[in-house]
Write a protein that holds these residues in place. Structure first.
Motif, mmCIF file in Angstrom:
data_model
loop_
_atom_site.group_PDB
_atom_site.id
_atom_site.type_symbol
_atom_site.label_atom_id
_atom_site.label_comp_id
_atom_site.label_asym_id
_atom_site.label_seq_id
_atom_site.Cartn_x
_atom_site.Cartn_y
_atom_site.Cartn_z
ATOM 1 N N ASP A 265 23.519 -10.684 -8.155
ATOM 2 C CA ASP A 265 24.365 -10.528 -6.986
ATOM 3 C C ASP A 265 23.820 -9.459 -6.037
ATOM 4 O O ASP A 265 24.445 -8.468 -5.754
ATOM 5 C CB ASP A 265 25.808 -10.194 -7.383
ATOM 6 C CG ASP A 265 26.755 -10.416 -6.196
ATOM 7 O OD1 ASP A 265 26.386 -11.164 -5.269
ATOM 8 O OD2 ASP A 265 27.827 -9.823 -6.175
ATOM 9 N N PRO B 173 26.711 -16.287 -1.526
ATOM 10 C CA PRO B 173 25.843 -15.807 -2.602
ATOM 11 C C PRO B 173 24.710 -16.790 -2.881
ATOM 12 O O PRO B 173 24.888 -17.995 -2.798
ATOM 13 C CB PRO B 173 26.785 -15.682 -3.800
ATOM 14 C CG PRO B 173 27.940 -16.563 -3.488
ATOM 15 C CD PRO B 173 28.067 -16.587 -1.988
ATOM 16 N N CYS C 167 33.003 -4.633 -0.628
ATOM 17 C CA CYS C 167 32.756 -5.468 -1.806
ATOM 18 C C CYS C 167 34.059 -5.972 -2.397
ATOM 19 O O CYS C 167 34.153 -7.131 -2.829
ATOM 20 C CB CYS C 167 31.963 -4.692 -2.850
ATOM 21 S SG CYS C 167 30.269 -4.330 -2.356
ATOM 22 N N HIS D 125 21.698 -8.652 -2.249
ATOM 23 C CA HIS D 125 21.374 -9.160 -0.913
ATOM 24 C C HIS D 125 20.183 -8.386 -0.407
ATOM 25 O O HIS D 125 19.830 -7.369 -0.909
ATOM 26 C CB HIS D 125 22.567 -9.038 0.041
ATOM 27 C CG HIS D 125 22.965 -7.629 0.303
ATOM 28 N ND1 HIS D 125 22.443 -6.897 1.329
ATOM 29 C CD2 HIS D 125 23.814 -6.791 -0.333
ATOM 30 C CE1 HIS D 125 22.975 -5.687 1.327
ATOM 31 N NE2 HIS D 125 23.800 -5.611 0.318
ATOM 32 N N ASN E 274 33.625 -9.662 -1.610
ATOM 33 C CA ASN E 274 32.792 -10.109 -2.732
ATOM 34 C C ASN E 274 33.619 -10.191 -4.019
ATOM 35 O O ASN E 274 33.121 -9.946 -5.109
ATOM 36 C CB ASN E 274 31.581 -9.182 -2.909
ATOM 37 C CG ASN E 274 30.457 -9.841 -3.669
ATOM 38 O OD1 ASN E 274 30.127 -10.998 -3.426
ATOM 39 N ND2 ASN E 274 29.857 -9.105 -4.587
ATOM 40 N N MET F 82 27.790 -11.682 1.472
ATOM 41 C CA MET F 82 28.782 -11.702 0.398
ATOM 42 C C MET F 82 29.470 -13.057 0.295
ATOM 43 O O MET F 82 29.794 -13.507 -0.802
ATOM 44 C CB MET F 82 29.808 -10.590 0.604
ATOM 45 C CG MET F 82 29.239 -9.220 0.361
ATOM 46 S SD MET F 82 30.461 -7.929 0.669
ATOM 47 C CE MET F 82 29.454 -6.468 0.441
ATOM 48 N N LYS G 167 28.141 -5.705 -4.700
ATOM 49 C CA LYS G 167 26.973 -6.500 -4.293
ATOM 50 C C LYS G 167 25.807 -5.546 -4.125
ATOM 51 O O LYS G 167 25.811 -4.675 -3.264
ATOM 52 C CB LYS G 167 27.241 -7.240 -2.996
ATOM 53 C CG LYS G 167 26.082 -8.164 -2.635
ATOM 54 C CD LYS G 167 26.614 -9.390 -1.954
ATOM 55 C CE LYS G 167 25.560 -10.412 -1.674
ATOM 56 N NZ LYS G 167 25.500 -11.443 -2.679
#
Length: 164
Positions: free
Chosen positions: A162, A76, A104, A164, A108, A73, A113
């Motif tokens: 966004d 990015p 998040c 991961h 984030n 996070m 995310k």
């Protein structure tokens, strides 16, 4: 002649247990409704219920999963990935959606995310590079957990915004 020796500035060590428990005010019902002392214990208990047989291993996996999520996070667009073992901890947090939303929100910028795994595992050193990134981000890295799966990355797809 004067010699100056620079001493390295101590780096902070970020504690996943402290980080997780600091989110409790955002999701108080997750703790009070199941009679556990804190969020850390809740997530460890869930790991023990579902996928990990030994408490010490559950705590290690959870800690590394939290370190990975926060690092992802806070960085990015950086190519990251975990092996199968640490991925158990990542999924534990993500599947506890109220907790993951609190993550998040805190780490984030309030944006969700996404978790968008690729089908094929990668064997290109991503796991080792990710462990080093966690270390640089202030986390202790459990080299045994990261090394056990180093050649078998569970990468995520950056084509989803966004993710991961």
């Amino acid at each position: 002649m004067t010699v100056t020796i620079e001493t390295p500035t101590p780096t902070r060590t970020r504690d996943p247990r402290v980080i997780l428990n600091a989110l409790e005010e955002r999701v108080p019902d997750l703790v009070s409704s199941v009679d556990v002392p804190d969020l850390w214990e809740r997530e460890v208990q869930l790991l023990l219920r579902d996928s990990v047989a030994v408490r010490s291993l559950a705590e290690r996996i959870l800690g590394q999963g939290i370190a990975y999520l926060i690092t992802a996070m806070e960085n990015p667009g950086v190519d990251m990935g975990v092996g199968k073992t640490v991925d158990i901890g990542v999924h534990q947090v993500i599947l506890d959606t109220p907790l993951y939303f609190a993550f998040c929100d805190e780490y984030n910028g309030g944006a969700y995310k996404h978790h968008a795994p690729l089908i094929q595992r990668r064997r290109d050193g991503t796991v080792g590079r990710t462990a080093e990134l966690l270390r640089r981000n202030g986390f202790n890295v459990d080299d045994e957990l990261w090394g056990s799966d180093e050649s078998d990355c569970s990468p995520c797809d950056n084509k989803v915004p966004d993710s991961h």
